[in-house]
Write an enzyme that holds these catalytic residues in place. Structure first.
Site: not given
Ligand code: PMP
Length: 339
Positions: A44
């Site tokens: 992120k």
């Molecule tokens: N894994 C974790 C631990 C996250 O915090 C997030 C983001 N909320 C994601 C995966 C997924 O990423 P994205 O928001 O790009 O779908």
């Protein structure tokens, strides 16, 4: 001199790690992008940097401004770092069900943390809607809006996708990702397909989310289960996910996810969070479906150090009936079920 510039210069260009255990088990190259090595500790950081840079460019965020976001974790951490580096204030609106450690961490990074009662998205008092209203009420306030602000996805089109293409010399056959906002899956898939439309792109979804149904069946039905994964599990089509070129979806249960967390620690020495483990379950399944000789890439979203009191706490695992059973890779037959 071979140097980088500050926090922003250190985000991205993460290593692509070949996982011997899963590669040997499939006859493929299973490659995992080590996003936990970003300076704020997760994938992120990319979205946070992309959103703030874009807001500056569009004049929505100006000197002395305040970044406001509804987030339960990693995005808030990324935003707080980037905001400090660029001289902005940060206010994080967080559901009061989240751990005290996360709130303490965000405060330590200099963010103002406002805990609000947990409410569903359709409720006007849901933390995202509170963040939007708060930003509008503060002079110089900017709502990051990670779910529907496509500067998130664009950052993955600009950085994560090209890094994967470069580091595999264009030999990638398949890509797997979980969905929180959808920025990672949509952005990387969009870039990779622009280079080679034959690359297979797959969503790995936990129980209790709706992306599996949306991709497989075109509806937003939830399955009845739930999941201990954090930061993922989407119930609506965000602007970041809309029109994403995704070929397939897998739904994978918590038990193999927890087994994968421990398998990676004991076989690869990697300390991972549950969403990374879900990605690896999906990468294994895609490798088995494509057959030996293929190159499969996925994302290690964050580290196990964010979950020590849960995933690495035996009494918590016992309470959830999720204690790892196999200690080897025999659990992997469970990732084909889509139950
Ligand atoms: N894994 C974790 C631990 C996250 O915090 C997030 C983001 N909320 C994601 C995966 C997924 O990423 P994205 O928001 O790009 O779908």
């Amino acid at each position: 001199m071979h140097i980088t510039h500050g926090f922003a210069g250190t985000v991205g260009n993460t290593p692509l790690i070949r996982l011997r255990s899963l590669s040997d088990a499939t006859g493929c190259d299973i490659l995992a992008k080590a996003e936990f090595l970003n300076p704020g500790g997760s994938v992120k950081d990319r979205a946070a940097l992309g959103i703030i840079n874009d807001a500056e460019k569009r004049g929505e965020l100006t000197p002395g401004g305040t970044v406001v976001e509804g987030t339960a974790g990693n995005t808030g951490i990324g935003l707080a770092h980037v905001a400090q580096a660029k001289g902005y204030k940060t206010i994080i609106v967080i559901p009061d069900t989240q751990s005290i450690e996360k709130m303490q961490y965000l405060r330590a990074l200099g963010a103002e943390v406002r805990a609000v009662p947990a409410k569903p998205y359709r409720d006007p008092d849901n933390y995202n809607h509170v963040a939007k209203r708060l930003a509008a009420s503060i002079p110089g306030g900017f709502w990051a809006n990670q779910f529907d602000n496509t500067a998130n996805r664009d950052q993955h089109i600009k950085t994560t996708g090209p890094e994967i293409w470069r580091d595999t010399d264009g030999r990638i056959d398949g890509f797997v990702s979980v969905v929180g906002t959808g920025g990672t899956l949509a952005g990387v898939s969009t870039y990779l397909k622009s280079q080679n439309p034959k690359i297979r792109t797959v969503c790995a979804d936990p129980h209790g989310a709706a992306m599996w149904s949306w991709i497989k069946r075109g509806n937003l039905d939830f399955n009845s289960g739930s999941s201990v994964t954090e930061g993922i599990g989407q119930g609506r089509v965000t602007a970041n996910m809309a029109d994403a070129p995704i070929d397939d979806a897998y739904r994978i249960a918590d038990q193999p996810i927890v087994e994968m967390v421990y398998a990676m620690l004991h076989q690869e020495g990697l300390f991972l969070g549950a969403s990374a483990a879900l990605n690896l379950c999906g990468a294994y399944r895609l490798a088995k479906e494509l057959g030996p000789g293929h190159v499969i890439v996925t994302i290690l979203c964050d580290s196990g150090n964010r979950y020590v009191s849960r995933l690495f706490n035996q009494s918590w695992l016992k309470e959830k009936n999720l204690e790892p059973r196999s200690g080897n890779l025999s659990f992997l037959s469970d990732v084909f079920k889509d139950t």
